[in-house]
Write an enzyme that holds these catalytic residues in place. Sequence first.
Site, short mmCIF file in Angstrom:
data_model
loop_
_atom_site.label_atom_id
_atom_site.label_comp_id
_atom_site.label_asym_id
_atom_site.label_seq_id
_atom_site.Cartn_x
_atom_site.Cartn_y
_atom_site.Cartn_z
N VAL A 152 13.57 0.62 3.66
CA VAL A 152 14.09 0.54 2.30
C VAL A 152 15.45 -0.15 2.31
O VAL A 152 15.71 -1.09 1.53
CB VAL A 152 14.20 1.93 1.65
N TYR A 153 16.32 0.28 3.18
CA TYR A 153 17.64 -0.33 3.30
C TYR A 153 17.52 -1.80 3.70
O TYR A 153 18.14 -2.68 3.09
CB TYR A 153 18.47 0.42 4.34
#
Length: 243
Positions: A152-153
Site C-alpha cells: 500500500v505504501y
Amino acid sequence: MAQSLAGKIAVITGAASGIGLATTEKLLEDGATVVMVDWNEKALTELTAKLGEKAIPQVTNLLDPESCAAMVPEILKKVDHIDILYCNAGIYIGGDLTETTPEAIDRMLTLNVNAVMKNVHAVIPHMSERKTGDIIVTCSIAGHFPTYWEPVYAGSKWAINCFVQTMRRQMIPYGVRVAQVSPGPVISALLADWPEENLRKAKESGSLIEASEVADAVEYMLTRNRNVTIRDMLVLPTNFDRV
C-alpha cells in the site's frame, strides 16, 4: 555553484516532526522564512516560539478537503509569495495487503497522493505567474522498487514518482522546478508501524538514516543554479541491502 536561500519563503508540510522539522531547521539556518504546515497546533505553537519569527505556523489538516483547499490561500495572507513548496507530509502502512483495512488505505492515499496533488495544483498558478519556484515532494525508495512487504505504501509512492516526473516536464516552460527526494528508512515516527522484527534488524545493522540527512539532500537540490534540476535524489543507509 550553490545559490543562497536567504530571503526565500518556503512552505513545508508535515513540518512539526521528522523530515519536515529537520528541513525546517535547515532552511531557517540558511536564512529562509519557513511556513510550517501541520495539523498539530500545539506542536506548531511550541516549535515556532522556539525557532523564531521566521518560522510561521500554519494549522492545516490535509486529510480534510476544506482545510487542504484553504492551505495555500491562507498562507498567502501570511506571506506575500511562495518560493518553495515542499510536500513532505505522509503516513505509512506496512505488511501484507490483507493485514490493513479499506479505511486505512483511503487515509494513506488521501495524504500521500491526493493531498500532494492538491497542494501542487493550488500553488502552480502563483509560481507560474512569477515564472519561478521550486516544488519538492518526499517520495521513497519504495517508489522505485516493488517492496512486497509494504504494497500500500509502495503503491502510493509509485504514484507520486509518476506525478512528480510528469509535472516536472509540464512546468519547465514556466521556470518552476519540480523534483523529489527518495529516502530509504528514516528514523522517525513513521517507523512505528514497521513490523517489530524488521525494525530491530534495521537498527542492529545500521540500516536507517537520520531525518537531518534527508534535509541535507533537500537543501542541496534547492541551492543548485536555476539551469540545473536534481530530478530525484535517492538517500539510502549504506547498510540497506533490501533493494
